[in-house]
Scaffold this active site. Sequence first.
Site, mmCIF file in Angstrom:
data_model
loop_
_atom_site.group_PDB
_atom_site.id
_atom_site.type_symbol
_atom_site.label_atom_id
_atom_site.label_comp_id
_atom_site.label_asym_id
_atom_site.label_seq_id
_atom_site.Cartn_x
_atom_site.Cartn_y
_atom_site.Cartn_z
ATOM 1 N N ARG A 68 1.348 6.415 26.914
ATOM 2 C CA ARG A 68 1.087 6.732 25.507
ATOM 3 C C ARG A 68 0.243 5.627 24.887
ATOM 4 N NH1 ARG A 68 3.564 2.628 23.493
ATOM 5 N NH2 ARG A 68 5.581 1.935 24.302
ATOM 6 N N GLY A 69 -0.206 5.873 23.661
ATOM 7 C CA GLY A 69 -0.876 4.826 22.925
ATOM 8 C C GLY A 69 0.111 3.759 22.483
ATOM 9 N N TYR A 72 4.070 -2.657 23.665
ATOM 10 C CA TYR A 72 5.448 -2.650 24.174
ATOM 11 C C TYR A 72 6.430 -2.207 23.097
ATOM 12 C CZ TYR A 72 4.251 -5.173 28.461
ATOM 13 O OH TYR A 72 3.727 -5.533 29.676
ATOM 14 N N TYR A 74 10.943 -1.210 22.731
ATOM 15 C CA TYR A 74 12.270 -1.113 23.342
ATOM 16 C C TYR A 74 12.876 0.232 23.001
ATOM 17 C CZ TYR A 74 17.357 -1.484 23.574
ATOM 18 O OH TYR A 74 18.688 -1.231 23.821
ATOM 19 N N GLY A 153 5.952 10.501 21.103
ATOM 20 C CA GLY A 153 6.321 10.785 19.723
ATOM 21 C C GLY A 153 6.751 9.568 18.939
ATOM 22 N N PHE A 154 8.036 9.527 18.524
ATOM 23 C CA PHE A 154 8.495 8.473 17.621
ATOM 24 C C PHE A 154 9.852 7.940 18.066
ATOM 25 C CE2 PHE A 154 10.274 12.392 15.881
ATOM 26 C CZ PHE A 154 11.580 12.042 15.596
ATOM 27 N N CYS A 171 5.386 -3.852 19.660
ATOM 28 C CA CYS A 171 4.116 -3.269 19.223
ATOM 29 C C CYS A 171 3.025 -4.320 19.045
ATOM 30 C CB CYS A 171 4.294 -2.462 17.944
ATOM 31 S SG CYS A 171 5.513 -1.135 18.105
#
Length: 216
Positions: A68-69, A72, A74, A153-154, A171
């Site tokens: 995915r875009g 890193y 967790y 996704g999220f 991130c």
Amino acid sequence: MEWRFADTPVSYPEALAFMDDRIAKIREDRAGECVWLLEHPPLYTAGTSADPADLLSPDRFPVYAAGRGGQYTYHGPGQRVGYVMLDLRRRGKDVRCFVHNLEELMIRALAEFNIRGERREGRVGIWVARGGGREDKIGAIGVRVRHWITFHGFALNVEPDLSHFSGIVPCGISDHGVTSLWDLGQTATLQEVDSALMRSFDAVFGPCPTESLTST
């Protein structure tokens, strides 16, 4: 639209395999759109922009290349992960709008628990102002689109062990921390959060249009 809910943590390879299979079926019109709400066992994932230097504790948990875009992040118990498999051929071929809508989905869901989630220019995800110039991240987004079908996704922090984020630079952003609903004093259950996410999804995305597909 199918909503799926996992009662026990799902391994990352299992989730990837499901998404690959489902988006292929959506593309071929053999299955409908799907949102899968789940937890993972403790692990780190690396997006396509991940810097190896941001993996501070490589032996702490399994590390997976996500495809995915993003960088890193967790995943683990107490975090609600939402894998969103939508057909953008029917919903307008606009990936930026899709990401914006995922942010709006989390903002609306958090508002049901009296938490003000906010966007930040240049930083995808949802943030909470803590006062004194401090702000922490409560929701992350990382998506991929194949043949105009979305996946990944999220991730929304409900009650995860926030110390596990210390094994990475989340991130790629070292100047800010992470938070959760429980950290903010909102002791919601995952089931309550799921209900809020479903209501927010309906408000933001609506049903899938039924017009015929255009060729890709």
